[in-house]
Design a protein around this motif. Structure first.
Motif, PDB file in Angstrom:
ATOM      1  N   LEU A  60      -2.788  22.004   2.477  1.00 13.66           N
ATOM      2  CA  LEU A  60      -1.851  21.867   1.373  1.00 13.66           C
ATOM      3  C   LEU A  60      -2.644  21.488   0.127  1.00 13.66           C
ATOM      4  N   THR A  61      -2.790  22.420  -0.777  1.00 13.60           N
ATOM      5  CA  THR A  61      -3.659  22.192  -1.937  1.00 13.60           C
ATOM      6  C   THR A  61      -2.904  21.638  -3.137  1.00 13.60           C
ATOM      7  N   GLU A  62      -1.602  21.846  -3.206  1.00 14.69           N
ATOM      8  CA  GLU A  62      -0.830  21.388  -4.355  1.00 14.69           C
ATOM      9  C   GLU A  62      -0.105  20.103  -4.002  1.00 14.69           C
ATOM     10  N   ARG A  63      -0.525  18.994  -4.601  1.00 12.13           N
ATOM     11  CA  ARG A  63       0.115  17.716  -4.321  1.00 12.13           C
ATOM     12  C   ARG A  63      -0.071  16.778  -5.506  1.00 12.13           C
ATOM     13  N   GLU A  64       0.845  15.852  -5.643  1.00 16.77           N
ATOM     14  CA  GLU A  64       0.790  14.823  -6.679  1.00 16.77           C
ATOM     15  C   GLU A  64       1.205  13.505  -6.058  1.00 16.77           C
ATOM     16  N   PHE A  65       0.363  12.500  -6.200  1.00 15.35           N
ATOM     17  CA  PHE A  65       0.679  11.159  -5.733  1.00 15.35           C
ATOM     18  C   PHE A  65       0.636  10.235  -6.933  1.00 15.35           C
ATOM     19  N   ALA A  66       1.681   9.440  -7.108  1.00 15.84           N
ATOM     20  CA  ALA A  66       1.744   8.518  -8.239  1.00 15.84           C
ATOM     21  C   ALA A  66       2.369   7.206  -7.788  1.00 15.84           C
ATOM     22  N   VAL A  67       2.037   6.159  -8.522  1.00 14.40           N
ATOM     23  CA  VAL A  67       2.540   4.821  -8.228  1.00 14.40           C
ATOM     24  C   VAL A  67       2.966   4.185  -9.543  1.00 14.40           C
ATOM     25  N   ASP A  68       4.096   3.508  -9.532  1.00 13.49           N
ATOM     26  CA  ASP A  68       4.435   2.640 -10.650  1.00 13.49           C
ATOM     27  C   ASP A  68       4.802   1.275 -10.067  1.00 13.49           C
ATOM     28  N   SER A  69       5.321   0.392 -10.870  1.00 18.44           N
ATOM     29  CA  SER A  69       5.581  -0.963 -10.385  1.00 18.44           C
ATOM     30  C   SER A  69       6.760  -1.043  -9.413  1.00 18.44           C
ATOM     31  N   LEU A  89       6.350   4.375  -4.851  1.00 19.20           N
ATOM     32  CA  LEU A  89       5.290   5.362  -4.626  1.00 19.20           C
ATOM     33  C   LEU A  89       5.972   6.723  -4.607  1.00 19.20           C
ATOM     34  N   TYR A  90       5.353   7.706  -5.249  1.00 22.57           N
ATOM     35  CA  TYR A  90       5.935   9.042  -5.355  1.00 22.57           C
ATOM     36  C   TYR A  90       4.933  10.053  -4.820  1.00 22.57           C
ATOM     37  N   LEU A  91       5.395  10.917  -3.945  1.00 18.77           N
ATOM     38  CA  LEU A  91       4.534  11.974  -3.423  1.00 18.77           C
ATOM     39  C   LEU A  91       5.291  13.292  -3.488  1.00 18.77           C
ATOM     40  N   GLN A  92       4.659  14.263  -4.132  1.00 15.25           N
ATOM     41  CA  GLN A  92       5.175  15.625  -4.199  1.00 15.25           C
ATOM     42  C   GLN A  92       4.125  16.523  -3.562  1.00 15.25           C
ATOM     43  N   VAL A  93       4.572  17.397  -2.680  1.00 18.94           N
ATOM     44  CA  VAL A  93       3.660  18.338  -2.036  1.00 18.94           C
ATOM     45  C   VAL A  93       4.356  19.692  -2.005  1.00 18.94           C
ATOM     46  N   TYR A 137       9.414  15.942  -1.324  1.00 13.41           N
ATOM     47  CA  TYR A 137       9.456  14.798  -2.237  1.00 13.41           C
ATOM     48  C   TYR A 137       9.634  13.538  -1.402  1.00 13.41           C
ATOM     49  N   LEU A 138       8.687  12.632  -1.493  1.00 11.86           N
ATOM     50  CA  LEU A 138       8.802  11.346  -0.804  1.00 11.86           C
ATOM     51  C   LEU A 138       8.729  10.238  -1.845  1.00 11.86           C
ATOM     52  N   VAL A 139       9.717   9.375  -1.846  1.00 15.90           N
ATOM     53  CA  VAL A 139       9.764   8.244  -2.766  1.00 15.90           C
ATOM     54  C   VAL A 139       9.969   6.996  -1.919  1.00 15.90           C
ATOM     55  N   VAL A 140       9.041   6.042  -2.039  1.00 15.10           N
ATOM     56  CA  VAL A 140       9.094   4.815  -1.241  1.00 15.10           C
ATOM     57  C   VAL A 140       9.090   3.624  -2.191  1.00 15.10           C
ATOM     58  N   LYS A 141      10.049   2.737  -2.014  1.00 18.10           N
ATOM     59  CA  LYS A 141      10.149   1.552  -2.857  1.00 18.10           C
ATOM     60  C   LYS A 141       9.032   0.570  -2.524  1.00 18.10           C
ATOM     61  N   VAL A 142       8.398   0.033  -3.550  1.00 15.61           N
ATOM     62  CA  VAL A 142       7.319  -0.941  -3.386  1.00 15.61           C
ATOM     63  C   VAL A 142       7.949  -2.304  -3.119  1.00 15.61           C
ATOM     64  N   GLU A 143       7.491  -2.952  -2.075  1.00 20.03           N
ATOM     65  CA  GLU A 143       7.985  -4.292  -1.764  1.00 20.03           C
ATOM     66  C   GLU A 143       7.338  -5.286  -2.706  1.00 20.03           C
ATOM     67  N   GLU A 144       8.144  -6.173  -3.236  1.00 16.46           N
ATOM     68  CA  GLU A 144       7.634  -7.190  -4.148  1.00 16.46           C
ATOM     69  C   GLU A 144       6.930  -8.272  -3.356  1.00 16.46           C
ATOM     70  N   ALA A 145       5.828  -8.745  -3.904  1.00 14.68           N
ATOM     71  CA  ALA A 145       5.049  -9.804  -3.240  1.00 14.68           C
ATOM     72  C   ALA A 145       5.846 -11.101  -3.218  1.00 14.68           C
ATOM     73  N   LYS A 146       5.785 -11.786  -2.101  1.00 19.71           N
ATOM     74  CA  LYS A 146       6.459 -13.069  -1.963  1.00 19.71           C
ATOM     75  C   LYS A 146       5.466 -14.170  -2.284  1.00 19.71           C
ATOM     76  N   GLY A 147       5.895 -15.118  -3.067  1.00 24.99           N
ATOM     77  CA  GLY A 147       5.020 -16.201  -3.488  1.00 24.99           C
ATOM     78  C   GLY A 147       4.508 -17.047  -2.332  1.00 24.99           C
ATOM     79  N   GLY A 148       3.232 -17.410  -2.372  1.00 23.35           N
ATOM     80  CA  GLY A 148       2.661 -18.302  -1.372  1.00 23.35           C
ATOM     81  C   GLY A 148       2.154 -17.643  -0.126  1.00 23.35           C
ATOM     82  N   GLU A 149       2.391 -16.352   0.053  1.00 21.77           N
ATOM     83  CA  GLU A 149       1.925 -15.675   1.241  1.00 21.77           C
ATOM     84  C   GLU A 149       0.641 -14.932   0.924  1.00 21.77           C
TER      85      GLU A 149
END
Length: 178
Positions: free
Chosen positions: A139-148, A151-155, A163-175
């Motif tokens: 698979l030669t055509e793909r785009e991977f991007a991240v924002d705050s 995560l976004y993946l297009q292939v 199209y795959l879109v995965v929500k970024v888990e927010e960091a928990k304080g102290g861990e």
């Protein structure tokens, strides 16, 4: 108490509830949802858009135009922002893809890396995993991007796309991630 006309009171209550329910439906459907779907249908990147509710949550299904190859983060944020502005509530946006068997196998193998990356924040490792798996499946055509937020993946594989879109888990304080 004997002077009260219970049938009249019950019928009045039923009519009031019916009017309230009808008004609520009219407002949601004709004042909020229909204008949103009309605005989305005017966007050239969108082939189809549909809105439904599951367990009280608004779910917006977007089918991008067959030729769409633009940046998914920008597209996703525009659609989500417009939907939240019009509906005045949180909306889950789902991009419908058109996968073939090769893309489905690729998605099955790349998903663990995407979810791990969303949890741990190891985006460079995710990008490397995507690259290796894309080479494996030719698979030669793909785009991977991240924002705050996600995560976004297009292939693409010819006319087929994923199209795959995965929500970024927010960091928990102290861990710490040891």
């Amino acid at each position: 108490m004997e002077n009260l006309r219970w049938p009249v009171i019950v019928i009045t209550a039923i009519i009031a509830l019916a009017l309230w329910g009808g008004g609520s439906y009219y407002h949601r459907y004709y004042v909020k949802e229909t204008p949103l779907l009309e605005q989305l249908s005017e966007m050239e990147e969108i082939g189809e858009a549909g809105l439904h509710r599951e367990d009280g949550e608004a779910i917006l299904r977007i089918k991008p135009s067959p030729g769409y190859r633009g940046p998914l983060p920008d597209f996703y944020c525009r659609v989500e922002g417009l939907a939240q502005e019009e509906l005045k509530e949180p909306v889950r946006v789902i991009f419908e893809d058109r996968p073939n068997q090769r893309l489905e196998l690729f998605a099955r193998e790349v998903s663990p890396a995407l979810y791990e990356g969303a949890r741990r924040g190891n985006y460079r490792q995710v990008a490397e995993s995507i690259k290796l798996l894309a080479e494996k499946y030719r698979l030669t055509e793909r785009e991977f991007a991240v924002d705050s937020h996600r995560l976004y993946l297009q292939v693409w594989d010819g006319d087929y796309c994923l199209y795959l879109v995965v929500k970024v888990e927010e960091a928990k304080g102290g861990e710490s991630d040891a």
